[in-house]
Motif scaffolding. Structure first.
Motif, PDB file in Angstrom:
ATOM      1  N   GLY A   1      -9.457   2.315  67.981  1.00 17.80           N
ATOM      2  CA  GLY A   1     -10.112   2.827  69.175  1.00 17.80           C
ATOM      3  C   GLY A   1      -9.389   2.281  70.391  1.00 17.80           C
ATOM      4  O   GLY A   1      -9.224   1.071  70.518  1.00 17.80           O
ATOM      5  N   GLN A   2      -8.922   3.176  71.249  1.00 21.80           N
ATOM      6  CA  GLN A   2      -8.237   2.776  72.485  1.00 21.80           C
ATOM      7  C   GLN A   2      -9.200   3.018  73.639  1.00 21.80           C
ATOM      8  O   GLN A   2      -9.679   4.137  73.821  1.00 21.80           O
ATOM      9  CB  GLN A   2      -6.964   3.606  72.662  1.00 21.80           C
ATOM     10  N   ILE A   3      -9.506   1.989  74.396  1.00 23.35           N
ATOM     11  CA  ILE A   3     -10.408   2.097  75.540  1.00 23.35           C
ATOM     12  C   ILE A   3      -9.559   2.065  76.806  1.00 23.35           C
ATOM     13  O   ILE A   3      -8.806   1.129  77.019  1.00 23.35           O
ATOM     14  CB  ILE A   3     -11.441   0.950  75.555  1.00 23.35           C
ATOM     15  N   GLU A   4      -9.696   3.096  77.626  1.00 16.45           N
ATOM     16  CA  GLU A   4      -8.885   3.206  78.839  1.00 16.45           C
ATOM     17  C   GLU A   4      -9.726   3.704  80.006  1.00 16.45           C
ATOM     18  O   GLU A   4     -10.823   4.221  79.820  1.00 16.45           O
ATOM     19  CB  GLU A   4      -7.721   4.190  78.623  1.00 16.45           C
ATOM     20  N   ALA A   5      -9.158   3.570  81.195  1.00 14.86           N
ATOM     21  CA  ALA A   5      -9.725   4.124  82.435  1.00 14.86           C
ATOM     22  C   ALA A   5     -11.188   3.711  82.617  1.00 14.86           C
ATOM     23  O   ALA A   5     -12.040   4.534  82.925  1.00 14.86           O
ATOM     24  CB  ALA A   5      -9.552   5.642  82.467  1.00 14.86           C
TER      25      ALA A   5
ATOM     26  N   LEU B   1      -6.975  -2.147  74.173  1.00 15.55           N
ATOM     27  CA  LEU B   1      -6.923  -1.616  75.527  1.00 15.55           C
ATOM     28  C   LEU B   1      -5.662  -2.129  76.190  1.00 15.55           C
ATOM     29  O   LEU B   1      -5.040  -3.078  75.704  1.00 15.55           O
ATOM     30  CB  LEU B   1      -8.160  -2.005  76.335  1.00 15.55           C
ATOM     31  N   THR B   2      -5.294  -1.495  77.263  1.00 14.52           N
ATOM     32  CA  THR B   2      -4.231  -2.019  78.111  1.00 14.52           C
ATOM     33  C   THR B   2      -4.833  -2.245  79.485  1.00 14.52           C
ATOM     34  O   THR B   2      -5.826  -1.620  79.857  1.00 14.52           O
ATOM     35  CB  THR B   2      -3.025  -1.062  78.221  1.00 14.52           C
ATOM     36  N   THR B   3      -4.233  -3.145  80.217  1.00 13.38           N
ATOM     37  CA  THR B   3      -4.695  -3.426  81.566  1.00 13.38           C
ATOM     38  C   THR B   3      -3.495  -3.841  82.407  1.00 13.38           C
ATOM     39  O   THR B   3      -2.564  -4.468  81.896  1.00 13.38           O
ATOM     40  CB  THR B   3      -5.788  -4.521  81.569  1.00 13.38           C
ATOM     41  N   ASP B   4      -3.504  -3.474  83.639  1.00 16.68           N
ATOM     42  CA  ASP B   4      -2.412  -3.821  84.534  1.00 16.68           C
ATOM     43  C   ASP B   4      -2.373  -5.335  84.733  1.00 16.68           C
ATOM     44  O   ASP B   4      -3.418  -5.983  84.832  1.00 16.68           O
ATOM     45  CB  ASP B   4      -2.614  -3.113  85.880  1.00 16.68           C
ATOM     46  N   LYS B   5      -1.180  -5.880  84.801  1.00 11.25           N
ATOM     47  CA  LYS B   5      -1.022  -7.328  84.990  1.00 11.25           C
ATOM     48  C   LYS B   5      -1.704  -7.822  86.260  1.00 11.25           C
ATOM     49  O   LYS B   5      -2.118  -8.979  86.331  1.00 11.25           O
ATOM     50  CB  LYS B   5       0.460  -7.698  85.043  1.00 11.25           C
TER      51      LYS B   5
END
Length: 178
Positions: free
Chosen positions: A93-97, A131-135
């Motif tokens: 599961g990828q959680i974004e935005a 998830l990804t998040t901006d540094k």
């Protein structure tokens, strides 16, 4: 300043977004330092958002969620379900935005949204959530750590130009494309 409204998980309603929700979603995406530089939150909705919504809505591996408190949208997130061969064919599961409206931040709505999203991922059979998040989003990093997420990988992005500087045919002439 004391807030008059405090959300609990029982007050919040999670549902699949509709096309009429897209302006509110775009407004949330644009309502931060990074989003303000890359989103087009205008009174007339950019057609690119409508096209993207139609594609997302038609994909069974996408869930664009809006979170309501009563009749008011207070948050949004997008879940993407990714099947891969890695981890013995695991579903991720990828959680974004993930966004909460500015006037409702600090009320633990984001925490409730993540609890809901992780339950959705479990229901779909995911073995991992990522998830990804901006540094630059240091507050978000602390939030994700508090929720139990760990920074285990380094991600890379490459912005693609509309027209590549070298055409694919010129780059592969005399050989077959991969």
């Amino acid at each position: 300043m004391k807030r008059e409204h405090h959300a609990t998980m029982t007050q919040l309603h999670y549902r699949r977004a509709t096309i009429s929700d897209v302006p509110a979603i775009v407004a949330m995406l644009a309502d931060d330092v990074l989003g303000a530089t890359r989103e087009e939150a205008n009174p007339v909705l950019d057609a690119r958002y409508e096209r993207a919504f139609t594609e997302i809505d038609g994909d069974p591996n996408q869930y664009l969620c809006v979170v309501e408190d009563g009749a008011i949208i207070v948050g949004t997130l997008q879940l993407t379900f990714i099947r891969g061969l890695a981890r013995t064919g695991a579903l991720r599961g990828q959680i974004e935005a993930v966004r909460v409206t500015a006037d409702r931040r600090g009320e633990r709505i984001g925490e409730a949204m993540f609890a809901w999203a992780m339950d959705e991922c479990r229901t779909r059979g995911c073995s991992i959530v990522q998830l990804t998040t901006d540094k630059a989003r240091t507050d978000a990093h602390r939030f994700y750590n508090r929720l139990g997420f760990r920074s285990t990988h380094r991600g890379y992005k490459l912005t693609l130009e509309a027209e590549p500087p070298i055409s694919r045919n010129a780059a592969t002439s005399g050989s077959e494309a991969p």
